[in-house]
Scaffold this motif. Structure first.
Motif, short mmCIF file in Angstrom:
data_model
loop_
_atom_site.label_atom_id
_atom_site.label_comp_id
_atom_site.label_asym_id
_atom_site.label_seq_id
_atom_site.Cartn_x
_atom_site.Cartn_y
_atom_site.Cartn_z
N UNK A 245 0.76 -1.36 0.06
CA UNK A 245 0.05 -0.11 0.02
C UNK A 245 0.92 1.37 0.03
N UNK A 246 0.27 2.43 -0.72
CA UNK A 246 1.25 3.24 -0.89
C UNK A 246 1.15 4.31 0.33
N UNK A 247 1.98 5.26 0.36
CA UNK A 247 1.69 6.16 1.44
C UNK A 247 0.60 6.99 1.44
N UNK B 128 -2.33 6.21 1.04
CA UNK B 128 -3.58 5.26 1.46
C UNK B 128 -5.03 6.20 1.46
N UNK B 129 -6.19 5.54 1.08
CA UNK B 129 -7.23 6.12 1.20
C UNK B 129 -7.72 6.23 2.71
N UNK B 130 -8.40 7.46 3.04
CA UNK B 130 -9.09 7.28 4.37
C UNK B 130 -9.75 6.11 4.72
N UNK B 131 -9.35 5.64 6.06
CA UNK B 131 -9.77 4.17 6.45
C UNK B 131 -11.37 4.72 6.84
N UNK C 204 -0.24 -6.68 11.62
CA UNK C 204 -0.42 -5.89 10.53
C UNK C 204 -0.78 -6.47 9.27
N UNK D 26 -4.21 -5.57 7.09
CA UNK D 26 -3.86 -5.19 5.68
C UNK D 26 -4.86 -5.98 4.87
N UNK E 63 -8.74 -5.19 5.35
CA UNK E 63 -8.89 -3.95 4.85
C UNK E 63 -9.08 -4.49 3.45
#
Lengths: 168, 208
Positions: free
Chosen positions: A1-3, A5-8, A42, A46, A49
């Motif tokens: 995942x890139x920095x 990342x969409x809001x959780x 983690x 991930x 998610x």
């Protein structure tokens, strides 16, 4: 995942927060090393998610869904977590590999964790689900086998656990 | 020790002390760079795809603009290799997608992972072997064109014949070596993991 990342989604965070102890127990059963445990936890979050958009509350209990993803990650992950050598027969004076649990039942729980370390990944899944008090029906759903198979395998794993426990 | 008693103790054990899961903490977990083996394989594959995509317009420009036949043929060969590489990488991405853990049952997950890993190994093996033919093909064409510039008639035919035989012999020897090395390398890279997953699957099936 890139920095970026969409809001959780708030409901996902709330769900993971609610079931965090469950996920940590899964990680603890599969990893004795604290760093490995953190990595695994983690990785599970991930993957949850990633699977979250496909989750349909009516299709399966949320705990079933969580156990499925968590166990699938823990059992089949390509990552080499075995920074420590695989456990062999433990000498009586060996230090506890798992972090020492707190509380009045700490000694028994520490022994239980030591016994669990001796099991295969699949056996650990059975023991975990047994200890978590899941029904055979839910276990069958999580493991992808029939209830009858769960019963047979569970008896074998329980026998093995008893034997291991009696040797510690 | 009674297992039911252990189960009771398990359910009442103190939870591991962890900081509360705030949205920021969750965001931090999800924003971490993917350091899993699958993530690394995917990153490498993206890099390889970028190189292949970069080579394509360069080779196309050479084909269109070069005045001599020799660089145009080599550029054409490069286009074929790049297209082959892109097809291989496309298949690889598909297999990598199937390797992601799913929300299905453990048994299905293991079956899918084993099948996908075997496909990945097969793909890798085929691509390696095809790249050998590609490399030898380039060498053969280059050398053949070089001969054709200076020699003609029966002498050229003889030299080309010797060249082909030499390439076949060297190719056969290299093929054997590469086959053994690739087999060893793939076994080291994926084989033990596949064997382990196979063991887990057998373990699950022992109750059948």
């Amino acid at each position: 995942m890139s920095p970026a990342a969409p809001p959780v989604a708030a409901d996902f965070t709330a769900l993971i927060g609610e079931y965090q102890p469950l996920l940590l127990r899964v990680a603890r059963v599969y990893c004795t090393d604290a760093d490995d445990r953190q990595d695994l936890y983690q990785e599970i979050v991930l993957q949850l998610w990633r699977a979250w958009p496909q989750y349909r509350p009516g299709a399966a209990k949320v705990s079933t869904w969580l156990y499925r993803v968590a166990l699938n990650v823990a059992v089949s992950d390509l990552r080499r977590r075995s920074r420590r050598p695989p456990p062999g027969p433990l000498p009586p004076d060996a230090p506890f590999a798992a972090p020492a649990p707190d509380g009045p039942d700490a000694d028994d729980l520490a022994l239980l964790y030591r016994a669990i370390e001796q099991l295969s990944s699949v056996e650990k899944a059975f023991v975990l689900l047994y200890l978590e008090d899941r029904s055979y029906e839910e276990m069958a759903d999580i493991l992808g086998i029939t209830q009858n198979n769960v019963r047979v395998k569970m008896h074998r794993v329980q026998d093995k656990l008893r034997t291991l426990f009696s040797r510690l | 020790m009674d297992l039911d008693e252990l189960r009771r103790q398990w359910r009442h054990q103190a939870p591991e002390s962890t900081p509360p899961l705030t949205p920021e903490a969750m965001q931090a977990i999800l924003s971490q760079p993917d350091s899993s083996p699958l993530g690394l394989i995917r990153r490498n594959a993206r890099f390889e795809a970028a190189i292949a995509l970069l080579c394509l317009p360069i080779a196309a420009a050479v084909i269109l603009l070069a005045p001599d036949a020799y660089p145009r043929i080599m550029a054409g060969w490069l286009v074929l290799i790049c297209l082959g590489a892109l097809y291989y990488l496309y298949q690889k991405f598909r297999v990598l997608d199937q390797l992601q853990p799913t929300a299905g049952g453990l048994r299905q997950q293991l079956e899918q992972q084993i099948g996908s890993l075997r496909r990945l190994v097969q793909l890798y093996y085929r691509a390696t072997m095809l790249s050998l033919f590609g490399s030898f093909g380039i060498g053969l064409v280059m050398q053949g064109l070089k001969f054709a510039r200076t020699e003609h008639g029966p002498k050229l035919a003889l030299m080309l014949g010797v060249l082909v035989v030499a390439y076949l012999l060297i190719g056969w020897f290299t093929y054997g070596l590469l086959h053994r090395f690739t087999h060893w390398y793939l076994q080291r890279l994926y084989g033990r993991h596949i064997d382990r997953l196979d063991g887990y699957l057998r373990d699950l099936r022992t109750a059948d």
